[in-house]
Design a protein around this motif. Structure first.
Motif, PDB file in Angstrom:
ATOM      1  N   UNK B  93       0.844  -1.198   0.000  1.00  0.00           N
ATOM      2  CA  UNK B  93       0.000   0.000   0.000  1.00  0.00           C
ATOM      3  C   UNK B  93       0.879   1.246   0.000  1.00  0.00           C
ATOM      4  N   UNK B  94       1.934   1.220   0.802  1.00  0.00           N
ATOM      5  CA  UNK B  94       2.829   2.385   0.852  1.00  0.00           C
ATOM      6  C   UNK B  94       3.542   2.565  -0.476  1.00  0.00           C
ATOM      7  N   UNK B  95       4.055   1.455  -0.987  1.00  0.00           N
ATOM      8  CA  UNK B  95       4.873   1.510  -2.201  1.00  0.00           C
ATOM      9  C   UNK B  95       4.066   1.990  -3.415  1.00  0.00           C
ATOM     10  N   UNK B  96       2.862   1.381  -3.552  1.00  0.00           N
ATOM     11  CA  UNK B  96       2.067   1.667  -4.748  1.00  0.00           C
ATOM     12  C   UNK B  96       1.202   2.908  -4.556  1.00  0.00           C
ATOM     13  N   UNK B  97       0.607   3.036  -3.364  1.00  0.00           N
ATOM     14  CA  UNK B  97      -0.366   4.102  -3.168  1.00  0.00           C
ATOM     15  C   UNK B  97       0.215   5.427  -2.712  1.00  0.00           C
ATOM     16  N   UNK B 200      13.093   5.328   2.374  1.00  0.00           N
ATOM     17  CA  UNK B 200      12.027   4.471   1.870  1.00  0.00           C
ATOM     18  C   UNK B 200      11.914   3.171   2.649  1.00  0.00           C
ATOM     19  N   UNK B 201      13.035   2.638   3.080  1.00  0.00           N
ATOM     20  CA  UNK B 201      12.979   1.398   3.866  1.00  0.00           C
ATOM     21  C   UNK B 201      12.290   1.643   5.202  1.00  0.00           C
ATOM     22  N   UNK B 202      12.576   2.789   5.802  1.00  0.00           N
ATOM     23  CA  UNK B 202      11.967   3.071   7.105  1.00  0.00           C
ATOM     24  C   UNK B 202      10.473   3.329   6.937  1.00  0.00           C
ATOM     25  N   UNK B 206       7.564   1.076   8.668  1.00  0.00           N
ATOM     26  CA  UNK B 206       6.517   1.655   9.507  1.00  0.00           C
ATOM     27  C   UNK B 206       5.138   1.153   9.073  1.00  0.00           C
ATOM     28  N   UNK B 207       4.907   1.151   7.774  1.00  0.00           N
ATOM     29  CA  UNK B 207       3.637   0.618   7.270  1.00  0.00           C
ATOM     30  C   UNK B 207       3.512  -0.867   7.605  1.00  0.00           C
ATOM     31  N   UNK B 208       4.595  -1.596   7.448  1.00  0.00           N
ATOM     32  CA  UNK B 208       4.574  -3.029   7.731  1.00  0.00           C
ATOM     33  C   UNK B 208       4.216  -3.306   9.181  1.00  0.00           C
ATOM     34  N   UNK B 209       4.859  -2.584  10.089  1.00  0.00           N
ATOM     35  CA  UNK B 209       4.590  -2.798  11.517  1.00  0.00           C
ATOM     36  C   UNK B 209       3.143  -2.462  11.860  1.00  0.00           C
ATOM     37  N   UNK B 210       2.677  -1.316  11.364  1.00  0.00           N
ATOM     38  CA  UNK B 210       1.302  -0.898  11.649  1.00  0.00           C
ATOM     39  C   UNK B 210       0.298  -1.912  11.122  1.00  0.00           C
TER      40      UNK B 210
END
Lengths: 237, 308
Positions: B93-97, B200-202, B206-210
């Motif tokens: 979602x973060x990467x694409x959106x 970008x990794x961070x 963050x999105x992954x953890x959430x």
């Protein structure tokens, strides 16, 4: 030649801040860029750190390599170009130690990290005393030490310094430049950007004078200090 | 007194869901100054991922004729695997959106978030149809009565797992270098690359953890209320968003506390007033708190971001 910049052109929202700036820094050298507010000094450093896009035709080479192949974080972690931003910009919510550790985020050489950390605390004993303190609670002078210490930890081929003297009392300023001289003598080249031209020219071996995005003069610091135009415009007569 | 304690127990469970989801909103906001309005739907996706992992695992266990695994082992596995998978949904979602919009006006990101949410909801509907799925019963309910207060093992498990995850997140953020980078990004985004940290990794982390925490909430929700629907994330998600605001944008501790507080307010309002008025009264209370503390409990007034 360590860093070679040719025809550097940068625009912000169609307003050109740099109109084709050429300069270079040799291995181990201290070079300064002086000029008034808005001359394009900070923009030059931002362009090297890959924080602003440059226009077509600009080239920046670092040790013979095209710098534009690297992202901002890789410029630091792979090329060893560290940048002390204007206004220090330390992470006030982290401790002094955490600020320094964060600067080693992409480094894998734990021995080297230990050695450098010890060296930072030798150069700036005040930081050693405040290791566990939140960086935001320190004085301006201490924050500047931390900003330089952080840069020392992150990359050591060249250090880009944006107005390190800003807001420092004369005595602190002298101490800061002494520390930078030490860092330079251990092999780190320095590219210094300053409004305080007298201080900068005393410190650097060579200098460039920028005026509204154009290079107007360059040469050895001693020559620039003797130049009547520089004297009049930047050294107070 | 018994009545009061009973409601405390209920509120703790209800607050666990809000707290876990609110953490994701708050972390992403803290690091990227962005509200991920698809987050409630990621909670839904997490619940469904949990459903499929659980169903698959049960099938695998029975078809291989393995000595039947105790239910709680299956549950722990389901939570871990689904958290892992849903983390990648969040990263995508973060990467694409959102990443292409990092320099765009904030309204663009908000609209994108809502859109992504709708895609998740309707996508789910298109793939699985309108039927509601029921979450498999992984552990049998045992009821304990202590001094007149009824507590089930599920309820204890839900609150315990939630608190454990929050503690783990806190440790991660405070003790690891990635957590340090997240805190640094929350403080001064622009300078972080100068530390050699890949932004970008961070952001992805963050999105992954959430999203992983939202998935855990989804599964725990499925354990407590075993009916899954594509729209289950909307109301819960918005309420958790309110909790994140109440806790103070970007504050992890604040989001957790406000999540539980919201659970308490809702449960206790419902015991006093007719349940149809629950949301009206509960959110009036929150509005009142925000009048006096506009930045929430632990929020800071500075929200503008300095450029470099």
């Amino acid at each position: 030649m360590l860093l070679s910049v040719k025809n550097l052109r940068v625009s912000y929202d169609k307003i050109r801040a740099l109109h084709g700036f050429d300069f270079h820094v040799n291995e181990g050298e201290i070079v300064c860029i002086i000029g008034a507010n808005g001359a394009g000094k900070s923009t030059t450093l931002r362009a090297i750190s890959q924080l602003v896009p440059v226009e077509q035709g600009s080239t920046i080479e670092f040790m013979g390599e095209n710098l534009f192949k690297y992202t901002a974080d890789k410029v630091v972690s792979q090329l060893g170009i560290s940048h002390v931003p204007e206004g220090r910009r330390i992470f006030g919510n982290l401790t002094v130690m955490e600020n320094l550790k964060l600067a080693t985020f992409s480094r894998k050489d734990s021995d080297g990290i230990h050695r450098d950390m010890a060296r930072v605390f030798e150069i700036f004993p005040r930081l050693d005393e405040r290791k566990q303190q939140k960086a935001g609670t320190m004085s301006g002078g201490e924050q500047q030490m931390l900003a330089v210490g952080r840069a020392f930890m992150s990359g050591r081929r060249i250090m880009l310094l944006d107005e390190p003297s800003m807001g420092l009392a004369p005595l602190l300023m002298q101490g800061m430049f002494d520390a930078l001289r030490q860092i330079n003598e251990e092999g780190t080249a320095i590219l210094l950007v300053e409004q305080n031209a007298r201080m900068a020219l005393k410190f650097a071996q060579r200098g460039y004078v920028l005026e509204t995005g154009n290079l107007v003069l360059e040469g050895k610091s001693s020559d620039l200090m003797g130049n009547p135009e520089v004297k009049k415009a930047y050294l107070g007569g | 007194m018994e009545f009061f304690l009973q409601n405390v127990v209920n509120a703790l469970q209800w607050g666990s869901f809000y707290a876990l989801i609110a953490l994701g909103y708050s972390m992403v906001y803290g690091v990227l100054l962005l509200f991920n309005f698809a987050h409630g739907d990621i909670f839904m996706v997490g619940a469904y991922v949990g459903f499929f992992v659980a169903t698959g695992l049960l099938l695998l266990v029975s078809s291989l004729g393995l000595v039947s695994m105790p239910g709680w082992v299956v549950l722990v596995l389901v939570i871990l695997v689904a958290m892992f998978i849903t983390a990648f949904v969040g990263v995508a979602v973060e990467r694409i959106g959102y990443r292409p919009l990092r320099q765009a006006p904030r309204a663009s990101a908000a609209i994108t978030g809502l859109m992504i949410g709708i895609i998740f909801e309707t996508g789910n509907l298109a793939l699985l149809g309108a039927r509601r799925l029921s979450f498999p019963e992984l552990i049998e309910t045992t009821t304990y009565t202590i001094g007149g207060v009824t507590v089930t093992n599920k309820r204890i498990m839900i609150v315990a797992v939630s608190l454990l995850l929050m503690f783990a997140l806190h440790q991660f953020v405070q003790r690891t270098k990635w957590g340090m980078a997240m805190r640094a990004m929350a403080y001064d985004f622009a300078v972080v690359p100068l530390m050699g940290v890949p932004l970008n990794s961070i952001a992805a982390l963050t999105f992954g953890l959430g999203s992983a925490l939202a998935a855990a909430a989804g599964i725990l929700f499925g354990v407590a209320y075993p009916v899954l629907s594509p729209y289950m994330g909307i109301v819960v998600g918005w309420k958790a968003f309110v909790a994140a605001i109440l806790g103070g944008r970007g504050s992890i501790l604040g989001a957790a506390l406000a999540g539980f507080l919201l659970g308490f307010i809702e449960i206790f309002v419902a015991t006093i007033f007719p349940s149809t008025l629950r949301d009206l009264i509960a959110f009036s209370i929150i509005l009142l708190i925000l009048v006096f503390r506009p930045h929430g409990f632990f929020g800071e007034a500075h929200t503008s971001r300095l450029r470099l």
